[in-house]
Write an enzyme that holds these catalytic residues in place. Structure first.
Site, PDB file in Angstrom:
ATOM      1  N   ASP A  77      -5.934   1.950  -3.468  1.00 44.79           N
ATOM      2  CA  ASP A  77      -7.221   1.692  -2.846  1.00 44.79           C
ATOM      3  C   ASP A  77      -7.700   2.898  -2.039  1.00 44.79           C
ATOM      4  O   ASP A  77      -8.747   2.844  -1.391  1.00 44.79           O
ATOM      5  CB  ASP A  77      -7.194   0.436  -1.970  1.00 44.79           C
ATOM      6  CG  ASP A  77      -6.274   0.544  -0.757  1.00 44.79           C
ATOM      7  OD1 ASP A  77      -5.511   1.526  -0.673  1.00 44.79           O
ATOM      8  OD2 ASP A  77      -6.309  -0.373   0.087  1.00 44.79           O
ATOM      9  N   SER A 133       0.814  -1.209   0.000  1.00 45.63           N
ATOM     10  CA  SER A 133       0.000   0.000   0.000  1.00 45.63           C
ATOM     11  C   SER A 133       0.858   1.273   0.000  1.00 45.63           C
ATOM     12  O   SER A 133       1.633   1.510  -0.905  1.00 45.63           O
ATOM     13  CB  SER A 133      -0.954  -0.043   1.193  1.00 45.63           C
ATOM     14  OG  SER A 133      -1.893   0.982   1.152  1.00 45.63           O
ATOM     15  N   ASP A 176      -1.078   1.161  -3.867  1.00 48.92           N
ATOM     16  CA  ASP A 176      -1.936   0.144  -4.480  1.00 48.92           C
ATOM     17  C   ASP A 176      -3.277   0.703  -4.916  1.00 48.92           C
ATOM     18  O   ASP A 176      -4.150  -0.040  -5.359  1.00 48.92           O
ATOM     19  CB  ASP A 176      -2.138  -1.046  -3.539  1.00 48.92           C
ATOM     20  CG  ASP A 176      -2.988  -0.719  -2.318  1.00 48.92           C
ATOM     21  OD1 ASP A 176      -3.061   0.477  -1.945  1.00 48.92           O
ATOM     22  OD2 ASP A 176      -3.568  -1.647  -1.733  1.00 48.92           O
ATOM     23  N   ASP A 236      -2.550   6.087  -3.421  1.00 49.55           N
ATOM     24  CA  ASP A 236      -1.412   5.502  -2.729  1.00 49.55           C
ATOM     25  C   ASP A 236      -0.858   4.384  -3.603  1.00 49.55           C
ATOM     26  O   ASP A 236      -1.279   4.201  -4.740  1.00 49.55           O
ATOM     27  CB  ASP A 236      -1.804   5.013  -1.339  1.00 49.55           C
ATOM     28  CG  ASP A 236      -2.888   3.949  -1.374  1.00 49.55           C
ATOM     29  OD1 ASP A 236      -3.638   3.905  -2.360  1.00 49.55           O
ATOM     30  OD2 ASP A 236      -2.996   3.154  -0.427  1.00 49.55           O
TER      31      ASP A 236
END
Length: 448
Positions: free
Chosen positions: A245, A104, A243, A241
């Site tokens: 999400d 992340s 990843d 960010d």
């Protein structure tokens, strides 16, 4: 043996905690718990695997896919894609489960493994515990025609982009948007989908080299996005960010618009359109008190959960609610997604600007943020944070002083050896003073 799974999967230093051997073993265990135990006899489980572009994801994804295939699972390798894309593709393909390899917003040396169950939903504690228990047993190793196969999921990105475009209530023509992709998983598809939606875009942080993910860019480093928005005269900036999400935003004046403000805009829009189920927004205890005050005036109730989008999701599923999220920018639209989706959130936010003709600053002004101070107290025994009498007394004293004008939150981190102390108050000086006093007590009572 301490629990491997944290707040969001298994995460740690790649080749430190998170080795290829552990990745392979976790995959073999998940093949049983999420695969063979869930499908009819004689049916081979199918899994989607995706990753963000950090360098260690290459060997970790190879280990995960080897572990799955060696345990009799057919693997669809989706390559570099956002976490929400992986969740969507599991459902879209009808796969039995999936794996996302990402840490992340963490720096490049870290990595993580997240599992999703059938339908693209995050695992509950019981399933995570079952995977850890399976790790202690002998792996299932079929032979011959029973071994799994690995194939490239060639149209994975196209499927995800078409899905996102299908969620839009209106096009984004006339908007100029700066996208910060954090040199992460959104670097390919975020510019594509916003362009296809009609926006004029400027892009930063979309040149991943495996080592620069989240490095001075993305939702945890908004300075470059603010500068670019001002330099280009853009209507807004959107930051993902690593990843993708989560989504944070910047208005045309360079002001940061956090997840609470984004949720305020979207909740009010959904209520006006008659789409906000039961007039409820699901948010965590970390959301600013100003969000609750603003939405209460509009007849919207907030259901509070523990920190973590998995808990937001659980509450949303329990009440079949349509919208929820976190101050950090994880926003969940249950109609379109099973997890936080930074691209979806950015698109829906931009769509409100295009629809109303209002600026993001004007839309976000529906909520007034109370001053909030949060300090991470490191190297303390976080397990005792809620039971030490002196700490409990200090919290009660602070709450009595604040009354209805603020609040105190003291909680152990789910992933690090620290305690977070957060105080909201009517003014910054009071919030800082009370927070500092509580931090002193926590350090005095819990230092290792």
């Amino acid at each position: 043996m301490s629990r491997l799974f944290g707040t969001d999967g298994v995460r740690g230093l790649a080749n430190g905690l998170l080795t290829a051997e552990l990745a392979l073993s976790l995959a073999q265990a998940a093949a049983i718990v999420l695969g063979h135990d869930q499908v009819a006899d004689g049916k081979r489980p199918r899994a989607v695997v995706a990753r963000d572009p950090r360098a260690s994801g290459e060997f970790i994804s190879a280990a995960v896919e080897a572990g799955l295939a060696s345990a009799g699972v057919d693997v669809y390798d989706a390559g570099v894609l956002p976490t929400p894309a992986a969740a969507f593709l599991i459902a879209d393909l009808g796969a039995d489960f999936g794996v996302m390899i990402s840490a992340s917003h963490n720096p490049a040396p870290d990595n993580g493994i997240k599992f999703f169950a059938r339908g693209g939903t995050k695992l509950d504690d019981a399933l995570e515990d079952a995977i850890e228990e399976q790790l202690q047993r002998d792996a299932f190793r079929p032979t011959g025609v029973e071994v799994g196969r690995i194939q490239r999921f060639s149209d994975a990105e196209d499927r995800y982009i078409l899905h996102l475009l299908g969620t839009l209530p209106n096009r984004l023509d006339g908007l100029t948007i700066v996208l910060d992709c954090a040199n992460g998983a959104a670097s390919g598809c975020s510019p594509q989908v916003f362009t296809d939606a009609g926006a004029k875009i400027h892009v930063i942080g979309a040149d991943p080299d495996g080592l620069n993910i989240n490095d001075g860019v993305g939702s945890t480093h908004l300075e470059k996005l603010q500068e670019k928005v001002l330099a280009t005269g853009a209507d807004l900036g959107i930051a993902h960010d690593g990843d993708a999400d989560r989504c944070l935003a910047v208005d045309h004046e360079g002001n940061v618009i956090d997840g609470d403000q984004i949720m305020a805009v979207l909740a009010l829009a959904q209520k006006e359109a008659g789409q906000l189920k039961d007039d409820v927004l699901v948010a965590t205890v970390m959301s600013n008190l100003g969000l609750k005050i603003a939405l209460r005036k509009a007849g919207i109730t907030i259901r509070e959960t523990a920190v973590g989008d998995r808990y937001v999701l659980e509450e949303m599923r329990r009440g079949n609610y349509s919208l929820g999220g976190e101050q950090s920018g994880h926003v969940i639209f249950s109609e379109f997604a099973t997890t936080g989706d930074g691209l979806l959130t950015g698109l829906q936010l931009a769509a409100q600007l295009a629809k109303t003709g209002k600026s993001l600053k004007d839309l976000a002004s529906a909520m007034t943020k109370l001053p909030q101070v949060m300090i991470n107290v490191k190297d303390v025994d976080k397990t005792r944070a809620g039971i030490v009498p002196a700490i409990k007394a200090a919290v009660v004293k602070a709450e009595n002083e604040l009354g209805d004008t603020g609040r105190v939150l003291l909680r152990p981190s789910g992933t690090e050896q620290l305690v977070r102390v957060m105080v909201e108050a009517g003014d910054l000086e009071t919030a800082q003073r009370i927070c500092d006093d509580l931090v002193d007590v926590v350090r005095a009572e819990l230092t290792l």
